[in-house]
Structure formats: structure tokens, C-alpha cells
Motif scaffolding. Structure first.
Motif, mmCIF file in Angstrom:
data_model
loop_
_atom_site.group_PDB
_atom_site.id
_atom_site.type_symbol
_atom_site.label_atom_id
_atom_site.label_comp_id
_atom_site.label_asym_id
_atom_site.label_seq_id
_atom_site.Cartn_x
_atom_site.Cartn_y
_atom_site.Cartn_z
ATOM 1 N N ALA A 64 46.013 34.605 50.337
ATOM 2 C CA ALA A 64 45.338 35.267 49.669
ATOM 3 C C ALA A 64 44.318 36.059 50.573
ATOM 4 N N ILE B 279 47.617 37.915 52.665
ATOM 5 C CA ILE B 279 47.445 39.148 52.721
ATOM 6 C C ILE B 279 46.388 39.950 51.967
ATOM 7 N N SER C 31 46.664 43.772 54.217
ATOM 8 C CA SER C 31 46.709 44.337 54.096
ATOM 9 C C SER C 31 46.062 46.066 54.660
ATOM 10 N N ALA D 113 51.778 45.161 49.443
ATOM 11 C CA ALA D 113 51.067 44.111 48.363
ATOM 12 C C ALA D 113 50.344 43.735 46.655
ATOM 13 N N CYS E 241 50.513 40.229 44.798
ATOM 14 C CA CYS E 241 49.778 39.234 44.821
ATOM 15 C C CYS E 241 49.410 39.689 42.818
ATOM 16 N N TYR E 242 50.655 40.322 41.908
ATOM 17 C CA TYR E 242 50.756 39.695 40.629
ATOM 18 C C TYR E 242 51.744 39.007 40.330
ATOM 19 N N ILE F 4 49.971 35.553 40.797
ATOM 20 C CA ILE F 4 49.582 35.078 40.010
ATOM 21 C C ILE F 4 50.158 34.877 38.610
ATOM 22 N N PHE G 196 44.765 31.358 43.195
ATOM 23 C CA PHE G 196 44.708 32.758 43.705
ATOM 24 C C PHE G 196 44.723 34.012 43.422
ATOM 25 N N ARG G 197 44.502 33.804 41.528
ATOM 26 C CA ARG G 197 43.448 34.772 41.754
ATOM 27 C C ARG G 197 41.927 34.885 41.672
ATOM 28 N N LEU H 175 41.275 35.622 45.840
ATOM 29 C CA LEU H 175 41.944 37.148 46.137
ATOM 30 C C LEU H 175 40.709 37.717 45.404
ATOM 31 N N ILE I 190 45.767 46.155 43.195
ATOM 32 C CA ILE I 190 44.793 45.352 42.890
ATOM 33 C C ILE I 190 44.403 45.193 41.214
#
Length: 291
Positions: free
Chosen positions: A107, A110, A114, A124, A128-129, A132, A144-145, A148, A180
Motif C-alpha cells: 500500500a 503504491i 502515485s 493505481a 488497488c481494486y 483488494i 490492504f484496504r 491504503l 480510489i
């Protein structure tokens, strides 16, 4: 407050008449800056070129700047070439087998990238999606979520300092948090926890000092094309307030470049048409791109 009420247009009758003028203006009066065609900034390699990727919501007249269809990433390569070989390997593992990597570290990697690379900040959200989703299916957790969102919150608290330190990093952050917001869902709805932070970032881009910077106007307009309709459904009052700032900036603020005026006018028309690009607007603003 309803979209059709006088309060949505502007608090005074005089400004209401000015707004009516602004909707009439582009077909007759608004000058294009030297070397800039009706396709807006596209002639300068600007970000607002119509994109070829679409989502299920992309229909005739709808926004052409939507993300790709979520979940259909198997045949696509993620743009992680800017990382060193070891980090690329880490990210590829996180995308396929997240239980075997340090997801908090992933996380942070990323987010750090970014903030430095606006091209990556657009990619990104999709990365990330995917992580997750993979973590949820594999281990039923959300490490991770959580990592993040904690990092996003940390950067959000320091956003004014970030903007002062680096305008590019600030624009990259806004692009990232909006992506996001666009990708992450809870029960198929955008995350409520992100609504006000995203609005706060867009309001900052709508302040007078930001409207005098083409990079920030471009970022603002691009994000509104991408997530404006979703944001309005979550909090319509704040969207009304945001567009009141944009109309006042377009009509009353001195020092705006012709390009910034054009971009602001285009997004005002876009929302007035219920977040759709009318045939007339498409032809006017982007005909030279699509021809």
C-alpha cells in the motif's frame, strides 16, 4: 436544495442572468486561445481527450472518461514498468497471491509512486481494486484496504502542505484519491468515508488561486467527469456549492486563462445536461478530436 431552484443557479438575480449568458456564451463569444481548437486542450496533448476505455455506464451521451469495466483485467497488463525489478515482482505477487506479501508495504509503495507519477496515479485505482478483490477471495480479510485508507487519510491531513511543497504531487494525490473512490465499493456503493475527503480536495481546486493554474483546473474538470455523478448522488448539497464556486470563478474571477475558461464552461454544461455530453457539446468541444 433542488437542482432546478433559483438557489442552485446563484443567490442573486443578476448572477442568474450571468449564468444564463454563460450557457449561451460558447456558441457565440468565448474566444479560443491562440493555437487552441474547439477540441479544447486536446490540441496540446491535454488530459481531456476522449478515452477509448468504457464502463457499463458509458452510453451514447454519457461521460467518455470512465474507467475500464471492473473485474475484466485478466487480459490487461498493469503499468508497473516504472518500478525496479524487485518491486515489480512484489506487486505482481500482491495482485495474484496477496497472502504471501506484506500488504501494508505494498500500500505504501503504491501511494508513494502515485504521488510522484500522475500517469501511475490513474492506473493505481485499478491495481488497488484487484488486490483488494484477491485478498477478500483468498483470505477474507481487508489488510490492504485498511492500510491504503490509513495512508490516504494521512496524506489528506497534510494536503495543504503537500500542495505548497509540490503542485504536481498535489494533483497526483487528487487523481489517486478520486480513482480510489471510483473503484472501491461497499455493498456496490461508493465508500461513504471517502465522500467528504474527495469533496474537500475538489473544493480546494475550485479556490481562486487554484483556478488561476491550468494544471489544477484540468485536474478538477477531469475528476468531475469521472466521478461527479457518483459524488452528487452521495451528497448533492456539496455538489451545488462546488458548482456555485465554479460559476462564480468562470464569470467573475480575473486572471483565468482562455483554456481554464473553456474547461470550466464545458464542465458546467456537462452537469447541466445531467452529467451527459450532449451531441451539440460533443461536436463543439471535441469534433476535431473524433474526426
Amino acid at each position: 436544495m433542488g437542482r432546478g431552484s433559483p438557489g442552485w443557479l446563484c443567490p442573486s438575480e443578476e448572477t442568474s442572468l450571468l449564468f444564463a449568458l454563460c450557457l449561451w456564451w460558447p456558441r457565440h463569444v468565448l474566444p479560443f486561445p491562440p493555437g487552441l481548437t474547439r477540441c479544447g486542450a486536446a490540441s496540446r496533448g491535454h488530459q481531456l481527450q476522449p478515452r477509448t476505455d468504457t464502463s457499463p455506464s458509458t452510453a451514447p451521451g454519457s461521460c467518455p472518461w470512465r474507467k475500464p469495466v471492473m473485474g475484466e483485467t485478466g487480459k490487461e497488463e498493469y503499468k508497473i514498468q516504472s518500478f525496479d525489478a524487485e518491486t515489480q515482482k512484489l506487486l505482481k505477487t500482491a495482485l495474484k497471491d496477496p497472502s504471501n506479501v506484506d500488504l501494508e508495504k505494498v500500500a505504501n509503495i503504491i501511494v508513494d509512486q502515485s504521488l510522484k507519477d500522475c500517469v501511475f496515479s490513474k492506473e493505481a485505482g485499478r491495481i488497488c481494486y484487484t488486490i483488494i478483490q484477491a485478498e477478500s477471495k483468498q483470505v477474507g480479510q481487508s489488510i490492504f484496504r485498511r492500510s491504503l485508507l490509513n495512508r490516504l487519510q494521512q496524506e489528506y491531513k497534510d494536503r495543504e502542505e503537500l500542495r505548497t511543497r509540490s503542485l504536481q504531487a498535489w494533483i497526483c494525490y487528487v487523481t489517486f484519491i478520486c480513482n480510489i473512490f471510483d473503484y472501491l465499493r461497499v455493498n456496490n456503493m461508493p465508500m461513504m468515508a471517502l465522500v467528504n475527503p474527495v469533496y474537500d480536495c475538489l473544493f480546494r481546486l475550485a479556490q481562486p488561486d487554484s483556478l488561476r493554474k491550468e494544471e489544477e483546473v484540468d485536474c478538477l474538470v477531469l475528476q468531475l467527469h469521472r466521478i461527479g455523478e457518483q459524488l452528487e448522488k452521495m451528497n448533492s448539497q456539496r455538489m451545488d456549492e462546488l458548482f456555485s464556486l465554479l460559476r462564480d470563478g468562470f464569470l467573475l474571477q480575473e486572471g483565468l486563462s482562455s483554456l481554464s475558461q473553456l474547461l470550466l464552461l464545458e464542465i458546467i454544461e456537462f452537469r447541466a445536461a445531467d452529467w451527459k455530453m450532449t451531441d451539440a457539446a460533443q461536436k463543439y468541444y471535441y469534433s476535431e478530436v473524433t474526426d
